[in-house]
Design a protein around this motif. Structure first.
Motif, PDB file in Angstrom:
ATOM      1  N   ARG A  78      60.791   7.133  65.784  1.00 58.61           N
ATOM      2  CA  ARG A  78      61.479   8.025  66.711  1.00 58.61           C
ATOM      3  C   ARG A  78      61.447   9.421  66.095  1.00 58.61           C
ATOM      4  O   ARG A  78      61.935   9.631  64.981  1.00 58.61           O
ATOM      5  N   PHE A  79      60.850  10.356  66.818  1.00 57.08           N
ATOM      6  CA  PHE A  79      60.721  11.728  66.356  1.00 57.08           C
ATOM      7  C   PHE A  79      62.101  12.362  66.227  1.00 57.08           C
ATOM      8  O   PHE A  79      62.896  12.325  67.159  1.00 57.08           O
ATOM      9  N   TYR A 112      60.844  11.488  60.971  1.00 52.00           N
ATOM     10  CA  TYR A 112      60.969  10.398  61.936  1.00 52.00           C
ATOM     11  C   TYR A 112      61.997   9.398  61.429  1.00 52.00           C
ATOM     12  O   TYR A 112      62.118   9.174  60.228  1.00 52.00           O
ATOM     13  N   ALA A 113      62.700   8.756  62.356  1.00 56.89           N
ATOM     14  CA  ALA A 113      63.519   7.584  62.042  1.00 56.89           C
ATOM     15  C   ALA A 113      62.680   6.362  62.395  1.00 56.89           C
ATOM     16  O   ALA A 113      61.861   6.414  63.318  1.00 56.89           O
ATOM     17  N   THR A 114      62.862   5.270  61.658  1.00 59.25           N
ATOM     18  CA  THR A 114      62.113   4.054  61.947  1.00 59.25           C
ATOM     19  C   THR A 114      63.067   2.955  62.438  1.00 59.25           C
ATOM     20  O   THR A 114      64.284   3.096  62.355  1.00 59.25           O
ATOM     21  N   ASP A 115      62.469   1.864  62.892  1.00 53.65           N
ATOM     22  CA  ASP A 115      63.262   0.702  63.286  1.00 53.65           C
ATOM     23  C   ASP A 115      63.540  -0.205  62.090  1.00 53.65           C
ATOM     24  O   ASP A 115      63.976  -1.333  62.249  1.00 53.65           O
ATOM     25  N   GLN A 135      51.200   6.590  65.583  1.00 53.46           N
ATOM     26  CA  GLN A 135      52.205   7.342  66.329  1.00 53.46           C
ATOM     27  C   GLN A 135      52.356   8.781  65.826  1.00 53.46           C
ATOM     28  O   GLN A 135      53.138   9.548  66.380  1.00 53.46           O
ATOM     29  N   MET A 136      51.601   9.121  64.776  1.00 50.77           N
ATOM     30  CA  MET A 136      51.720  10.449  64.176  1.00 50.77           C
ATOM     31  C   MET A 136      50.397  11.192  64.247  1.00 50.77           C
ATOM     32  O   MET A 136      49.338  10.578  64.304  1.00 50.77           O
ATOM     33  N   SER A 137      50.490  12.512  64.208  1.00 51.10           N
ATOM     34  CA  SER A 137      49.319  13.364  64.090  1.00 51.10           C
ATOM     35  C   SER A 137      49.337  13.931  62.671  1.00 51.10           C
ATOM     36  O   SER A 137      50.154  14.800  62.352  1.00 51.10           O
TER      37      SER A 137
END
Length: 133
Positions: A4-5, A19-22, A102-104
């Motif tokens: 999650r950005f 980012y936060a992760t799950d 999910q990232m650049s």
């Protein structure tokens, strides 16, 4: 791993980003350390890496409900705070294909995973502190 950005210090999306992760952790995307004096100050274990980011990047922790706090001194996972307003963050090198997709990430950057409790402890520890390594 789902991301999650939380925020970035650029408008292009390919510069220092948080980012936060799950997985109850954060991903810190930042500039790779090559053979320079910052890297020479670290002892990075196998499977870990380090990135350099502006200290202001951690202001985006407020988007995850944390009080952002000021990063003014070195304490794990922040290993070095520079006079230029950046810090070196050390953590597990991110190799998860789902997360990376999910990232650049440009060639001059990489990312590390930091456990959320380590960030929370750092923020609690730095309240009112003004120390540097």
């Amino acid at each position: 791993m789902k991301l999650r950005f939380l925020g970035s210090n650029s408008t292009g999306g390919d510069c220092p980003t948080l980012y936060a992760t799950d997985r109850d952790s954060y991903i810190v995307q930042g500039w790779q350390l090559f053979a320079n004096e910052l890297l020479m100050q670290l002892d990075i274990p196998e499977g870990e890496s380090a990135v350099e980011v502006p200290t202001e990047l951690f202001e985006h922790l407020s988007n995850d409900g944390l009080r952002p706090g000021d990063i003014k001194h070195a304490a794990v996972p922040v290993m070095i705070v520079t006079p230029q307003g950046t810090c070196v963050v050390q953590g597990k090198a991110v190799a998860d294909p789902d997360a990376l997709s999910q990232m650049s990430i440009p060639d001059y950057e990489t990312c590390v995973e930091i456990p959320k409790p380590a960030i929370i402890a750092l923020l609690e520890e730095t309240r009112g502190a003004d120390l540097q390594r």
